[in-house]
Design an enzyme around this catalytic site. Structure first.
Site, PDB file in Angstrom:
ATOM      1  N   GLU A 255       0.867  -1.174   0.000  1.00  0.00           N
ATOM      2  CA  GLU A 255       0.000   0.000   0.000  1.00  0.00           C
ATOM      3  C   GLU A 255       0.901   1.221   0.000  1.00  0.00           C
ATOM      4  O   GLU A 255       1.747   1.375   0.885  1.00  0.00           O
ATOM      5  CB  GLU A 255      -0.929   0.026   1.207  1.00  0.00           C
ATOM      6  CG  GLU A 255      -1.883   1.219   1.174  1.00  0.00           C
ATOM      7  CD  GLU A 255      -2.816   1.317   2.372  1.00  0.00           C
ATOM      8  OE1 GLU A 255      -3.723   2.161   2.341  1.00  0.00           O
ATOM      9  OE2 GLU A 255      -2.625   0.544   3.341  1.00  0.00           O
TER      10      GLU A 255
ATOM     11  N   ASP B  80      -3.219  11.758  -1.578  1.00  0.00           N
ATOM     12  CA  ASP B  80      -3.232  13.218  -1.647  1.00  0.00           C
ATOM     13  C   ASP B  80      -3.644  13.644  -3.054  1.00  0.00           C
ATOM     14  O   ASP B  80      -3.022  13.228  -4.033  1.00  0.00           O
ATOM     15  CB  ASP B  80      -1.826  13.742  -1.333  1.00  0.00           C
ATOM     16  CG  ASP B  80      -1.792  15.252  -1.124  1.00  0.00           C
ATOM     17  OD1 ASP B  80      -2.628  15.963  -1.723  1.00  0.00           O
ATOM     18  OD2 ASP B  80      -0.919  15.723  -0.371  1.00  0.00           O
TER      19      ASP B  80
ATOM     20  N   ASP C   1     -12.486   9.511  -2.290  1.00  0.00           N
ATOM     21  CA  ASP C   1     -13.786  10.194  -2.292  1.00  0.00           C
ATOM     22  C   ASP C   1     -13.696  11.487  -3.103  1.00  0.00           C
ATOM     23  O   ASP C   1     -14.687  12.217  -3.214  1.00  0.00           O
ATOM     24  CB  ASP C   1     -14.236  10.511  -0.863  1.00  0.00           C
ATOM     25  CG  ASP C   1     -13.461  11.662  -0.252  1.00  0.00           C
ATOM     26  OD1 ASP C   1     -12.231  11.716  -0.452  1.00  0.00           O
ATOM     27  OD2 ASP C   1     -14.071  12.512   0.428  1.00  0.00           O
TER      28      ASP C   1
ATOM     29  N   THR D 192     -10.554   1.995   5.037  1.00  0.00           N
ATOM     30  CA  THR D 192      -9.508   2.754   5.701  1.00  0.00           C
ATOM     31  C   THR D 192     -10.163   3.703   6.702  1.00  0.00           C
ATOM     32  O   THR D 192     -11.385   3.857   6.747  1.00  0.00           O
ATOM     33  CB  THR D 192      -8.703   3.594   4.692  1.00  0.00           C
ATOM     34  OG1 THR D 192      -9.505   4.694   4.244  1.00  0.00           O
ATOM     35  CG2 THR D 192      -8.286   2.757   3.490  1.00  0.00           C
ATOM     36  N   GLU D 193      -9.330   4.374   7.504  1.00  0.00           N
ATOM     37  CA  GLU D 193      -9.866   5.371   8.433  1.00  0.00           C
ATOM     38  C   GLU D 193     -10.614   6.467   7.680  1.00  0.00           C
ATOM     39  O   GLU D 193     -11.713   6.876   8.080  1.00  0.00           O
ATOM     40  CB  GLU D 193      -8.737   6.003   9.252  1.00  0.00           C
ATOM     41  CG  GLU D 193      -8.046   5.065  10.227  1.00  0.00           C
ATOM     42  CD  GLU D 193      -6.835   4.363   9.624  1.00  0.00           C
ATOM     43  OE1 GLU D 193      -6.060   3.785  10.393  1.00  0.00           O
ATOM     44  OE2 GLU D 193      -6.676   4.385   8.374  1.00  0.00           O
TER      45      GLU D 193
END
Length: 218
Positions: A46, A121, A157, A197-198
């Site tokens: 990852e 990012d 997102d 994920t968080e």
């Protein structure tokens, strides 16, 4: 999004046996850092792993796969290694603190079976497009280390970043998109077995649709 610098993070990371400090000496021999040293065991990475929730769960669910989490920022990686249970240390999970630009210097040709890019990012300014982890520059790096049938899985997102990624992959040889969705959590086939994920938990809880794509070579 970065965490504020945490004093002592570098020292704590250096002292952690699950963080590989001499990572440039492991090229083509990454199997040797795991309990299962079989060279045929798949290796997944990852890139930009954040606080590690995704990888810890993936490693738990898939003990027959070895995982490496790559994170550039010491303060972020510190949060991940603080989750290690010393009574049940991860047998198939290791970490590297490095810049993703170094990937071809760290992993051998065809050494990686899958690359995960989760909530990277977005680098929203056009002049920073080459820094995006789905840019053609990074796709060329992935091409050097992925196995012949290796895959890239990307979740975000950020719709602007996702649209950029779809176009960039379609226009970069030798890649093709094999599946994608603009609303992962309402796409049963693609969401099967999804590990959040968080950031995914946070964004989806406030109604943000999660986009996902899978890419392979043509």
């Amino acid at each position: 999004m970065r965490l504020r610098n945490i004093p002592g993070a570098g020292e704590a990371i250096a002292a952690c046996p699950y963080v590989i400090a001499d990572y440039k000496t492991k090229q083509d021999h990454w199997n040797t850092v795991f309990e299962d040293q079989n060279p045929n065991t798949p290796l997944h990475i990852e890139v930009g792993m954040g606080k590690g929730q995704f990888l810890f769960e993936m490693a738990r669910q898939h003990p027959d796969i070895n995982y490496i989490g790559i994170e550039r920022y010491t303060s972020v990686l510190l949060r991940a290694i603080q989750k290690i249970n010393p009574e049940e240390p991860p047998k198939n999970l290791r970490f590297i603190c490095m810049d993703a630009k170094e990937l071809p210097e760290v992993f051998g040709k065809k050494e990686i079976s899958r690359i995960y890019l989760n909530f990277s990012d977005p680098w929203p300014k056009d002049r920073h497009a080459r820094r995006r982890l789905t840019s053609s520059d990074f796709l060329n790096r992935y091409d050097q280390i992925l196995s012949a049938d290796g895959t890239i899985e990307f979740k975000t997102d950020n719709r602007g970043l996702f649209d950029f990624s779809l176009e960039e992959i379609q226009n970069t040889e030798p890649w093709k998109i094999t599946a994608y969705t603009f609303d992962l959590h309402h796409e049963a086939d693609m969401c099967a077995g999804n590990v959040m994920t968080e950031y995914e938990e946070k964004f989806s809880s406030i109604g943000n649709p999660i986009c996902k794509l899978i890419a392979q070579r043509k």
